[in-house]
Structure formats: C-alpha cells, structure tokens
Design a protein around this motif. Structure first.
Motif, PDB file in Angstrom:
ATOM      1  N   ASP A 266      -7.366   7.149 -24.038  1.00  9.45           N
ATOM      2  CA  ASP A 266      -8.777   6.921 -24.349  1.00  9.45           C
ATOM      3  C   ASP A 266      -8.892   6.355 -25.771  1.00  9.45           C
ATOM      4  O   ASP A 266      -8.510   7.024 -26.729  1.00  9.45           O
TER       5      ASP A 266
ATOM      6  N   MET B   1       0.842  -1.199   0.000  1.00  8.58           N
ATOM      7  CA  MET B   1       0.000   0.000   0.000  1.00  8.58           C
ATOM      8  C   MET B   1       0.872   1.241   0.000  1.00  8.58           C
ATOM      9  O   MET B   1       1.702   1.389   0.877  1.00  8.58           O
ATOM     10  N   ARG B   2       0.737   2.085  -0.960  1.00  9.35           N
ATOM     11  CA  ARG B   2       1.447   3.352  -0.868  1.00  9.35           C
ATOM     12  C   ARG B   2       0.652   4.396  -1.626  1.00  9.35           C
ATOM     13  O   ARG B   2      -0.219   4.059  -2.430  1.00  9.35           O
ATOM     14  N   THR B   3       0.967   5.627  -1.379  1.00 14.01           N
ATOM     15  CA  THR B   3       0.251   6.664  -2.101  1.00 14.01           C
ATOM     16  C   THR B   3       1.002   6.956  -3.395  1.00 14.01           C
ATOM     17  O   THR B   3       2.212   6.818  -3.458  1.00 14.01           O
ATOM     18  N   VAL B   4       0.265   7.309  -4.410  1.00 19.01           N
ATOM     19  CA  VAL B   4       0.894   7.503  -5.712  1.00 19.01           C
ATOM     20  C   VAL B   4       0.575   8.891  -6.235  1.00 19.01           C
ATOM     21  O   VAL B   4      -0.344   9.549  -5.759  1.00 19.01           O
ATOM     22  N   SER B   5       1.298   9.326  -7.206  1.00 17.41           N
ATOM     23  CA  SER B   5       1.028  10.648  -7.747  1.00 17.41           C
ATOM     24  C   SER B   5       0.469  10.496  -9.154  1.00 17.41           C
ATOM     25  O   SER B   5       0.466   9.413  -9.730  1.00 17.41           O
ATOM     26  N   ASN B   6      -0.009  11.577  -9.698  1.00 18.01           N
ATOM     27  CA  ASN B   6      -0.617  11.527 -11.022  1.00 18.01           C
ATOM     28  C   ASN B   6       0.363  11.887 -12.131  1.00 18.01           C
ATOM     29  O   ASN B   6      -0.029  12.142 -13.246  1.00 18.01           O
TER      30      ASN B   6
ATOM     31  N   ILE C  60       2.270  10.063 -13.556  1.00 16.60           N
ATOM     32  CA  ILE C  60       2.483   8.967 -14.484  1.00 16.60           C
ATOM     33  C   ILE C  60       1.628   9.125 -15.726  1.00 16.60           C
ATOM     34  O   ILE C  60       0.665   9.901 -15.743  1.00 16.60           O
ATOM     35  N   GLU C  61       1.963   8.362 -16.741  1.00 12.63           N
ATOM     36  CA  GLU C  61       1.216   8.452 -17.986  1.00 12.63           C
ATOM     37  C   GLU C  61       0.061   7.454 -17.961  1.00 12.63           C
ATOM     38  O   GLU C  61       0.265   6.264 -17.769  1.00 12.63           O
ATOM     39  N   SER C  62      -1.165   7.972 -18.108  1.00 11.93           N
ATOM     40  CA  SER C  62      -2.321   7.084 -18.069  1.00 11.93           C
ATOM     41  C   SER C  62      -2.521   6.413 -19.416  1.00 11.93           C
ATOM     42  O   SER C  62      -2.009   6.866 -20.433  1.00 11.93           O
ATOM     43  N   ILE C  63      -3.322   5.359 -19.382  1.00 12.02           N
ATOM     44  CA  ILE C  63      -3.671   4.670 -20.628  1.00 12.02           C
ATOM     45  C   ILE C  63      -4.589   5.567 -21.453  1.00 12.02           C
ATOM     46  O   ILE C  63      -5.494   6.196 -20.931  1.00 12.02           O
TER      47      ILE C  63
END
Ligand code: HEM
Ligand code: FES
Lengths: 340, 528
Positions: free
Chosen positions: A13, A1-6, A8-11
């Motif tokens: 649409d 469990m850890r907190t993540v940031s945004n 990163i590159e999302s998949i």
C-alpha cells in the motif's frame, strides 16, 4: 486459468495520494466567484417558488398553451410543476455547489472494531441465559409446560377467527350465473333483446342476461358489478358450415350463432378481441387465443380450458334466449372447481 | 462568539443536561462516510420514500377510497353522466378540479417508479460489490423485505383509482389468490368482501397502502439505516483503505450539505418529470367494469416481469377428484417468484457456505474479481429481463410488426437458454478483465505512440501506471478452493459426503481467477 493461493506477496500500500487544494482554497477570486454562483442558484430557487405561486393564483384552470415538441399543455399544471421543480432543484444545487467549492473538506479516517463481543462477555451472557432458563425449571414442570403450549396454540386462533366476517362464504357463487333456461339475451350496453334474424354473418355482439322486470316495487333492479364479472357473453354469427364442433356443442348453437362466456378461463379478463379472418378470440391480458370454429378451443397462450359455451335458441317471438344455464363455472379456475 | 453560536450552545446545553446526549452525538457526528457515486443509490430510495409520504398525504386529503357507485358530474366532459366508483370519481376530481392535484398525482406515481428503480439499482450495487457479506447479512435481508413490500405497495397504489386498467390488474390479482389450493377461494371472498369485484377491496387496500405498509416501511428503513450507521459504511479498496478503517468525509458539514442538497435535487427532478411527462392518465381508461378491457393492458414495470412470466406459462391445469390446480397460474405467479426471493434472501449464507469464509468484510469487491457471483447476478438479471420483455409482448408485436406467437416462443425457449449462457459469457468476461488488469499493472497503459527500434521494428510505447492505481488493481484477495476430506481424522467416512462434494465443486468454481501480479513479478519486470 488456474486457482491461486494467497501465500504470495502482494504489492504494498503506497498510502493515500496527497490532498489536492481546490481553486477556492488558494485563490480569493475563485472563492468570491464560487460564493456568487451559490447565491445565484439560491435566487433561481426563489424564482421557481414565485412561479409556483403565480401559477396557482393567476392562471385559470382552462388555459392551454402551445409548447413546441410537447404540444398543447395545461398552463396551470405546467406552471405549478416547473415552478416547483425549479424551487427544489436549485435549492439542492446551491447546497451541493456550496459544499463542493467552499465548505472545509478534510478526509478523515475512522477505525473499525470487530463486532464480536469479548470472550468474557460472551461467556457471561451464556451463563446468564442458562441460569435464567434453569430458573424457570421447565424440565421439572411438565404440567405447566404442556398447558402453556396448549394455551399458546389456542391463543393463535382468535386473531384468525376475528377476520372471518371480512366476507361471505363462497357457497355456489362461482358456479352460478344469472343465465337461466329461457333468459333473453340483451345487448350490452342498451339492454335490447336480439332477433336472431337481425344478426349478420360475421357480426359480434356483447350480451348480458335480461334482468327480470319484476323488481320489488316494479322498478328496474340494478345489475351488480359482481354480476357483470361473470355474466357477459359474446355472440358471434358464422356460416353454419364454418363450424367444426362435436354434435353436442353444435346443438348448442342456433343457425350459425354461437355464444361463449366473455370471461377468460385463464384469469378472468374480458376476452375482447375478435379477429374476423381467422375467427379467433384473443384475450388482451395474456394473449390466450380461442378458436371460435372449434368451440373456443385454446390454440395459444396460458389458458388451459376453452371458454364455456352457452346453449342458445330462440323463443316464440324469434328473440335469442338461453336454453339452459352454463353447464360449468365461468372464469378462472379455483380449487373447488370440478373440471371433469 | 456570534449570537447564533451562543444560541446553539445554549440549546445543546439544555438538551445534554437532561439526556447526556452530547457524548453519543459527538461520536455520531465524527462518523465518516466514504464517497462513491454508487453509494447514493440507497439515498435515492430514501428520498423517494419521503416524497411518496408527502405527495401521498396530499392525495389522501381528497381521495375517497370507496367502491360506492356515483354518477360523475365533474368537469371532464367525456365521462359526464357515467356510473363509476367514488374512488375513480374522486381521482378525476383530484386531476381536474384541485389545483396542483394532477401534479401531485404524477409526482406520486413518478416517485413510486423512481423508488422501485432505485431499490433495484441499490440492490444490484450491494450484490455485485459483495457488500452483503458478514457482518451485513441482516441489512441484506431487510433490503429484500423492502423490495417485496415495494412491489405490494405499488400494486395496491395503482389499484386505488379503480380505473379500467387497474381494475383489470385487480381481476388478475384475485385470480392468483383464488388459484391457491384449498384456501384460495375463501381468501378471495374474504379479502374482496364477496365475489369479485366485491365491495371491500379498495377501502381495505387503501388502509394497507397509506397506513400499515408505510408504517412497516418506516420501521424497516429506520433499522436499515441505523445498521449502516452502526456498522459503518463499506468502502472500495484503495491506498490507505483497509478492512480496519473507513476513509471519508465526516457528517458535518460537507456530507450533510451534499446529502441534504441531493434530496432537493431528487425531488426537483421528480417534480420536473411530473410537470412535463404524463403518467397514468386514468381519465383515458374510463371507470372499471369487469365486462370490458383496454387493449394493451400493462402493469407498472416492476410488476411487468411477473406478468411476462404468467404470459409465457404453458397451459397446464390438473383436474382430479373434483378439484382443479392451476399450474399455469401457481408456477409463474407464486412458485417462481417465491424461489427467486427466498434464494436472494439466503444468498449471503449460501456464498459463505461455498467459500468457507466466515470473516468480516468491509472492503468492497470489484465485480470482475468475483466472477462466479457476478455471473450469477447477470444470469438472474437476464431471467427477469426476458420475463419483462415478454410482459410487453403485445406492445413489441405492434411496434416491430412481429407476431405475438413468435415473441412468446422466443421467450419460452430463451428463459431456459439465455440465463445459463449469460452466466458463461459473464464469467469469461470477468476473467478477461482480470487479465487486462494484470497486463496494465505489468506493462502499463498503451499510449498509441509508436517508436522505431534500432532493429527497425515498431513498438508501442507503454506508460507505467501510478503506484496508487497498481495497488487498487492488486489489493484484492484471491480465494482458494475449499479442501474437504471425505475421510475424517480418525479414518472414518464422513456423513454427507455428497454435500461435501457439491461444496468442493462449487468452491472450486468460485475460486477460478487470473493470478494477480505479485510484488516479486513487478520487481523482476522493473529490473529488465
Ligand atoms: C412507499 C411507497 C409507496 C408507493 C410505491 C406508492 C405507489 C402508489 C401508486 C403507483 C399509486 C397510483 C397513483 C396514480 O396513478 O395516481 C398510488 C396511489 C395513491 N397513494 Fe401511494 N405509494 C406509496 C406510499 C403512499 C403513502 C405513504 C401514502 C399516504 C400517506 C399514499 C397515498 C396514496 C393515495 C391516496 C393514492 C390514490 C390517489 C390517486 O391515485 O389519485 N401512498 N400510490
Ligand atoms: S386472463 Fe385471459 S389470457 Fe390471462
């Protein structure tokens, strides 16, 4: 469990899946069939309406019919209800089936805009308000400001005051009952006085204070519901040795007969259940349980006080009477109640 | 052009030349509504409300809201000759002498129950999907007002017939009001028009029940729906759906036909229930008299949880200086519900304070992706459910041969223990669902087919999921915890450090998540 940031590159649409055509869109036979189905649903709705009319006009009010599982049913009520249900339900089904199979359906995209107004509009707005407020010059008009505040304050009072006549003031009404010293205990229902000797050990009787015969023109005065809300008393006869009471409370009993207010000290329900074996009184509203042998002490539930005990004795003819009024208010608590 | 088309055109022209409405109507008709079964819950509320208006108006034609005493001489034999209020007698008449009267009474009562159930379900949908977030906080608060009004309206409604059961409910209501320190006694005497049961309460709540509260309902529902219209409906994330658009069907014709049809279906189902399932058979309870009671006294379920809280309250009262304060009534009946409803109303603001998120949100959350909120919701539901169960403790006791004491002590303890437990379990569950999503995106779904590898071992074949599905499972944002320094830019300790610390802690708890699959990860896996 850890907190993540945004970061990163999302998949990505992939865009919407392609539109799938319905059977009725491509096949004339399916289309025809769907049309017929809708018509049948509308027809069923019509049948429902007719059933309703038939039941209203032709089924008598006293006819019962036997339906498996449901048992004997009032025929008219059932006919009206089923008719109404059919007429409404199938109307709805028809509309939905029509929409789903036949009406032109295209997905559409609407665009959103942010609700926040443009910066200029907001500035203009603030400026207008500021100018408006400045124009009133409240800062400079101290006298007006104060008198206005005072009059608005006063203005709030009349609406409250106007509700004053909704009801009488409480006065002593919550503290008093119709039990006076010497009042006879009479059965409820029946209004019969009770001979102490007629009560057997283990019996429970609900009683009310006898009402004075001397109503104005000699007629029987009526009991008010507000009297029945505080006068009922439960009379219970135990063996005298069953009691476990203080001397004062024991003195309020008569040869094993003890009398408690039937109005629950929690929220005022009628404490109606008496258990022979345990000698407990139980209030069905929130299950407060009172031990009769210990002067209706609360042994379970939310009630905080014992049921008030009525001091009883017998008169010259042997009938049970109250020796004194209740020494405390019966029923639920309230702010002005002196519970010490 | 057909004649029908011509006629519509003529009417539209007539109206537009006098109001200029065409522009606005055109814009409104072009609004689209996204499709999802859970978006129909709000509709059920609205339709049940309309059914209540219709059936209630029917009842007012015969109902006599008076506490005047009458002797019953109607057709229902067991009660003939008994003294009762005109309210009760007229309810008997509606049930036995007016054709369709009993049906309408049952429709009215069933739809009141459906109405409340739909409101609760709708509220939970909005909560768990985060639809209450900016810019929809107003509508959330209006919703809380509607639930509260619904509780009061329902209580007043089932009190009107003045039967033994509802009279007992009023007795309890009066005791609750009477328990308010300082003014309670006066307020009860004024409301009831004297000592309980008074002469005025039934006619007074009748006016509130059929006029004032429905009027407020109508106004609030109108604003509620207009706001939905104006702000446009939220939608679930998916291919082609963004924060900047709404994808769905336009109002004409499909949406209109489905919504209209759905109204009749709700009405039809309500009518069916009312035809076959008896509800509130008041003739079995008898007229109200304060000296009597029916065993197993139960309010309608939406009030049952409050009753359950009252039942489990400890017997506390304070007696001092000649005054009495009934904590055993005030805490369960007023203070706890007060805190609960205020907390609910403020929740959107509390959450945005915790996350520091002040942006607009139009895409809905999947509950698992916001574990903290979901857990909080389940915790509250657990609290209310335990209360509700305790509200039926007498019925449970007889049904399962338990003692009431056992159930009561179970409730008293579990009301403190189970909600936090529910929180922890739900949060874990959300995280494992997130983990499962991650697995699904990376390795596809299990097919149950085994193949034998050249090396001799068996492995299960996984089938990759579609691109669309992958996007749905990964398009959500994962929050980052707030960073708030205790020291500001000029090196001075900030005021309210404690508050900041709390906020940082909460936001950290809120941001716990299983990292979602990124585009890079997916690429790497595909290259293997
Ligand atoms: C909007 C929410 C409403 C709720 C939740 C509600 C709820 C209830 C309930 C539970 C009852 C008891 C019914 C029974 O046992 O027979 C009742 C009775 C009644 N309601 Fe409503 N009601 C609503 C609106 C209305 C409206 C709009 C009207 C009239 C315009 C109305 C008129 C009545 C009347 C006359 C009765 C008493 C008659 C009887 O019980 O036979 N109600 N209501
Ligand atoms: S009224 Fe008797 S226990 Fe609540």
């Amino acid at each position: 469990m850890r907190t993540v940031s945004n970061e990163i590159e999302s998949i990505k649409d992939p865009g919407p899946a392609p539109h799938v055509l319905r059977a009725a869109d491509v096949n004339p036979r399916s289309e025809k069939r769907a049309e017929q189905q809708v018509a049948i649903l509308f027809a069923l709705s019509g049948v429902g309406s007719l059933l309703l009319i038939y039941s209203y006009v032709f089924i008598a009010n006293d006819v019962f019919i036997f339906i498996p599982v449901m048992g004997n049913q009032h025929a008219q009520q059932l006919g009206l209800g089923i008719g109404m249900a059919m007429s409404l339900f199938f109307l709805g089904m028809a509309a939905i089936h029509w929409a789903k199979t036949l009406m032109s359906e295209t997905e559409v995209v609407n665009h959103r805009h942010e609700f926040r107004s443009s910066d200029e509009d907001r500035e203009d707005f603030i400026k207008t308000v500021k100018e408006g407020v400045a124009g009133v010059q409240l800062g400079r008009r101290k006298l007006i400001k104060r008198s206005m505040a005072a009059s608005i304050g006063l203005f709030a009072l009349p609406p409250v005051l106007l509700l004053r006549d909704l009801g009488p003031l409480p006065k002593k009404q919550l503290e008093t009952t119709n039990w006076k010293s010497g009042t006879r205990l009479v059965t409820d229902p029946g209004d019969r006085p009770i001979l102490a000797s007629d009560l057997e050990v283990g019996s429970v009787v609900q009683v009310l204070p006898a009402i004075a015969e001397s109503g104005e023109k000699g007629e029987h005065p009526e009991r008010l519901l507000s009297d029945i809300a505080k006068d009922p008393v439960l009379l219970i006869r135990l063996r005298p040795e069953d009691f476990n009471l203080t001397p004062e409370k024991l003195a309020m009993t008569h040869e094993g007969i003890i009398a408690f207010s039937k109005i629950c000290s929690h929220m005022g329900c009628a404490v109606a259940l008496y258990e022979q074996t345990t000698k407990h009184l139980l209030c069905p509203c929130h299950q407060s349980t009172f031990d009769v042998t210990r002067g209706a002490k609360v042994i379970f539930g939310p009630a905080a006080r014992p049921l008030p005990q009525l001091d009883i004795t017998i008169d010259a003819e042997g009938y049970l009477i109250a020796r004194a009024p209740f020494s405390e208010s019966v029923g639920p608590s309230y702010w002005e109640r002196n519970s010490q | 052009m057909t004649t029908a088309e011509k006629r519509v055109g003529a009417i539209a022209n007539f109206v537009d030349e006098r109001t200029g409405a065409a522009g606005w109507v055109k814009k409104s008709l072009n609004k689209v509504f996204p499709d999802h079964w859970s978006f129909m819950l709000g509709e059920v509320c609205m339709y049940s409300f309309i059914i209540l208006l219709l059936s209630g108006t029917f009842l007012t034609l015969w109902f006599d809201p008076s506490q005047r005493e009458v002797i019953y001489d109607g057709v229902y034999e067991p009660l003939q000759g008994l003294k009762m209020s005109a309210a009760y007698a007229s309810t008997l008449d509606i049930s036995f002498e007016i054709r369709g009267g009993l049906l309408m009474r049952q429709i009215h009562h069933w739809s009141a129950n459906i109405f409340m159930a739909a409101i609760v379900a709708h509220l939970l949908r909005v909560f768990f999907t985060g639809a209450f977030r900016k810019p929809r906080e107003f509508n959330w608060i209006l919703g809380i007002i509607l639930v509260t009004l619904g509780l009061v309206e329902g209580l007043f409604g089932y009190s009107l017939p003045d039967d033994l059961l509802s009279g007992t409910g009023l007795r309890i209501t009066s005791a609750i009001i009477q328990a308010i320190p300082l003014v309670g006694t006066y307020i009860t005497f004024f409301l009831f028009g004297g000592a309980f049961p008074g002469v005025g309460f039934i006619p007074r709540i009748f006016t509130l029940h059929v006029l004032l509260i429905p009027g407020i309902f109508l106004a609030v529902i109108t604003i509620h729906v207009m706001l939905v219209w104006y702000q446009k409906h939220t939608q679930f994330a998916g291919p082609g759906k963004t924060e900047k658009n709404v994808v769905g069907h336009p109002i004409l014709p499909v949406y209109m036909a489905k919504a209209g049809g759905f109204f009749f279906i709700v009405f039809g189902v309500t009518a069916f229930l009312s035809a076959v399932a008896s509800i509130n058979p008041i003739w079995l309870y008898g007229p109200y008299t304060p000296g009597q009671i029916s065993a197993g006294s139960q309010p309608d379920w939406y009030m049952g949880w409050l009753d359950g809280l009252v039942r489990m309250a400890p017997p506390w009262e304070t007696h001092a200086f000649g005054h009495t304060v009934s904590w055993n009534i005030l805490i369960p009946a007023l203070i706890v519900p007060g805190i609960l409803f205020t907390g609910m109303a403020l929740y959107p603001f509390i959450e945005s304070w915790i996350t520091g998120d002040k942006r607009e949100h139009h895409l809905l959350d999947r509950p698992r992706n916001v574990p903290n909120r979901t857990a909080l919701g389940v915790m509250s539901i657990t609290f209310v459910m335990i209360s509700l169960i305790n509200g039926g403790n007498d019925i449970l006791a007889t049904a399962f041969d338990l003692s009431i004491n056992q159930i009561m002590w179970f409730s008293r303890i579990s009301i403190f223990v189970l909600p936090p437990l529910a929180f922890v379990i739900t949060k874990r569950l959300c995280l494992s669902l997130q983990r499962a999503d991650r697995e699904l995106v990376l390795h596809g779904k299990e097919t149950g087919r085994l193949v034998r590898m050249p090396s001799g071992e068996f492995v299960e074949v996984h089938e990759p999921i579609s691109e669309q599905k992958r996007f749905i499972l990964t398009s959500h944002e994962q929050p980052t915890p707030l960073v708030l320094e205790d020291i500001d830019s000029r090196g001075v300790r900030r005021a309210g450090t404690l508050k900041n610390k709390l906020r940082v802690r909460l936001s950290k708890a809120h941001a716990v998540a299983i990292p979602k699959v990124t585009a890079q990860e997916l690429k790497e896996i595909e290259h293997h």
